[in-house]
Scaffold this active site. Structure first.
Site, short mmCIF file in Angstrom:
data_model
loop_
_atom_site.label_atom_id
_atom_site.label_comp_id
_atom_site.label_asym_id
_atom_site.label_seq_id
_atom_site.Cartn_x
_atom_site.Cartn_y
_atom_site.Cartn_z
N HIS A 185 76.83 69.80 24.40
CA HIS A 185 75.86 69.75 23.28
C HIS A 185 74.41 69.79 23.74
O HIS A 185 73.49 69.78 22.92
CB HIS A 185 76.13 68.55 22.37
N THR B 120 95.52 65.77 24.74
CA THR B 120 95.52 67.14 24.21
C THR B 120 94.11 67.70 24.25
O THR B 120 93.16 67.04 23.86
CB THR B 120 96.08 67.15 22.76
N ASN C 51 66.50 62.65 31.87
CA ASN C 51 66.50 62.93 30.44
C ASN C 51 65.22 62.50 29.72
O ASN C 51 64.90 63.01 28.67
CB ASN C 51 67.71 62.28 29.76
N GLY D 125 79.28 64.15 28.72
CA GLY D 125 78.56 63.61 29.88
C GLY D 125 78.96 62.19 30.22
O GLY D 125 79.15 61.85 31.40
N CYS E 272 69.53 56.82 23.60
CA CYS E 272 70.28 55.58 23.79
C CYS E 272 69.39 54.35 23.74
O CYS E 272 69.83 53.27 23.39
CB CYS E 272 71.01 55.59 25.12
N GLN F 25 71.36 67.17 31.80
CA GLN F 25 70.12 67.78 31.30
C GLN F 25 69.78 69.08 32.02
O GLN F 25 68.91 69.83 31.56
CB GLN F 25 68.95 66.80 31.46
N1 PLP Z 1 73.58 61.86 31.28
C1 PLP Z 1 72.37 62.28 30.86
C2 PLP Z 1 71.30 62.56 31.87
C3 PLP Z 1 72.12 62.46 29.49
O1 PLP Z 1 70.92 62.87 29.09
C4 PLP Z 1 73.16 62.19 28.56
C5 PLP Z 1 72.94 62.31 27.11
O2 PLP Z 1 71.83 62.21 26.63
C6 PLP Z 1 74.41 61.77 29.06
C7 PLP Z 1 74.58 61.62 30.42
C8 PLP Z 1 75.55 61.49 28.14
O3 PLP Z 1 76.11 62.70 27.67
P1 PLP Z 1 77.03 62.75 26.37
O4 PLP Z 1 76.12 62.60 25.19
O5 PLP Z 1 77.68 64.09 26.41
O6 PLP Z 1 78.02 61.64 26.50
#
Ligand code: PLP
Length: 388
Positions: free
Chosen positions: A199, A235, A149, A69, A323, A177
């Site tokens: 994931h 790759t 999220n 993401g 985060c 999400q």
């Molecule tokens: N965007 C949103 C709304 C997310 O919830 C997240 C991860 O929690 C991300 C982006 C980032 O994704 P990734 O963990 O695959 O880098």
């Protein structure tokens, strides 16, 4: 352990692991090789491109594999900012985006771009009116997340897409999400670019994709070899891509059933918490919400203490996004929707998955009830309430 943090990441389906395993030892060929042992892997990756394309009504050559993401968000925003800079340097996004978008916008602002951050209402919804008013002649991109999220609010994507199309502006959505949790159709919804991450729906970490509508001119984020039509060098993460493809098949087939199962558990837990614990509020929308998300605030406690005590009971939940976890600041998303500080600091994000059960919900409720009551005994404000 009871795992209630599926917005942070999900367990990988056993079938996905099984599908991935041969690509670490027996089928380890580099897809760029010309011999059959390697080119077979190229075909396998192509098959995943088809599976993903079909899941969002796109064509295979509009799907670009990435590391997840964060990379997809960075690429979408920086790539369009770079390729469109002769048209303008104005971007519209929202105040409650993930940091992958917000920090990318911050970077661009330091390099001469202007960013408008749309407000959200008390449920986390952007205003289409404010979006319309924010559009300028030099607007090159609208980037609004599909679903948040932290609070699970689902934005009016179709309407945003319409507005963007009317004004001939590219529309990117961070669907990390939402993808594989709600139906997505890039044509009906007029989405030009879309980020997703494996994931979050039972696939492995470190792999995702960016959908880029055919004909869009986007600058590279990375330079190197000719992989991904020369647009994303490096790759390919063969095992990861294969695993993501399997997860899309599995999650896609059971999406409707899973949503019903998860929503029932969420509603039950929500009902028990709000009817049996006083001084509680739901954060986000009651209806326009991801099935598994329950973001709830308890007055007179610190969310951090609640989380630690839940952890000691073997329950994994979170306060906000992964985060921002660990920072003492209360969530910027809760601030943006106007949650009063005394509630925001006692917030709990529970995100459910198919590995949870109704029985888990009873256990979780009992633990939350006990811990909240215990913690409130340490709040003078709460104790004084009782004296009065
Ligand atoms: N965007 C949103 C709304 C997310 O919830 C997240 C991860 O929690 C991300 C982006 C980032 O994704 P990734 O963990 O695959 O880098």
């Amino acid at each position: 352990m009871i795992y209630l943090d599926h917005a942070a990441t999900t367990p990988v389906y056993p079938e996905v692991i099984e599908e991935m395993m041969p690509y670490f030892d027996k089928k380890f060929g580099n897809p760029s090789g010309i011999y059959e042992f390697a080119s077979e892997n190229k075909e396998k990756i192509q098959r995943v491109r088809n599976i993903i394309a079909e899941s969002i009504d796109a064509s295979a050559d509009e799907i670009y594999f990435t590391s997840g993401g964060t990379e997809s968000d960075n690429w979408a925003v920086r790539g369009i900012a770079e390729s469109m800079k002769s048209k303008g340097k104005h971007i519209i996004t929202s105040a409650i985006e993930h940091h992958a978008i917000l920090n990318t916008c911050d970077f661009l602002e330091k390099h001469g771009y202007e960013v408008t951050y749309l407000d959200v209402d008390d449920t986390g919804m952007i205003s289409l009116e404010q979006l319309r008013k924010s559009i300028r002649k030099d607007t090159i991109l609208i980037s609004i997340m599909f679903a948040n999220n932290e609070i699970g609010t689902i934005e009016p994507i179709r309407e945003i897409g319409e507005i963007a199309a009317e004004h001939n502006i590219y529309f990117h959505t961070d669907a990390v999400q939402a993808y594989m949790h709600v139906p997505v159709n890039v044509n009906d919804m007029k989405i030009d670019l879309m980020s997703a991450s494996s994931h979050k729906f039972g696939g492995p970490k470190g792999v995702g994709f960016l959908y880029i509508r055919d004909g869009i001119n986007i600058a590279n984020l990375m330079y190197g070899g000719g992989q991904e039509s020369g647009k994303r060098a490096g790759t390919e993460n063969v095992a990861g891509i294969i695993g993501m493809g399997k997860a899309v098949e599995l999650a896609g087939n059971s999406m409707v059933r899973d949503n019903i199962y998860i929503r029932n558990m969420r509603e039950y837990l929500y009902y028990r918490i709000t009817s049996e614990i006083p001084y509680v509020r739901l954060n986000g929308s009651r209806t326009e919400r991801l099935s598994g998300n329950l973001n709830i605030s308890f007055k007179y406690i610190e969310g951090e203490s609640l989380l630690i005590m839940l952890d000691m009971e073997g329950i994994c939940a979170s306060a906000g996004s992964a985060c921002t976890a660990g920072s003492k600041e209360s969530s910027y998303v809760l601030k943006a929707i106007g949650v009063p500080e005394e509630f925001a600091k006692g917030s709990l994000r529970i995100t459910l998955g198919t590995d949870n059960t109704m029985n888990d919900m009873d256990i979780v409720f009992e633990k939350i009830n006990y811990i909240v009551n215990t913690l409130r005994e340490f709040s003078d404000e709460y104790v004084n309430l009782r004296v009065i």
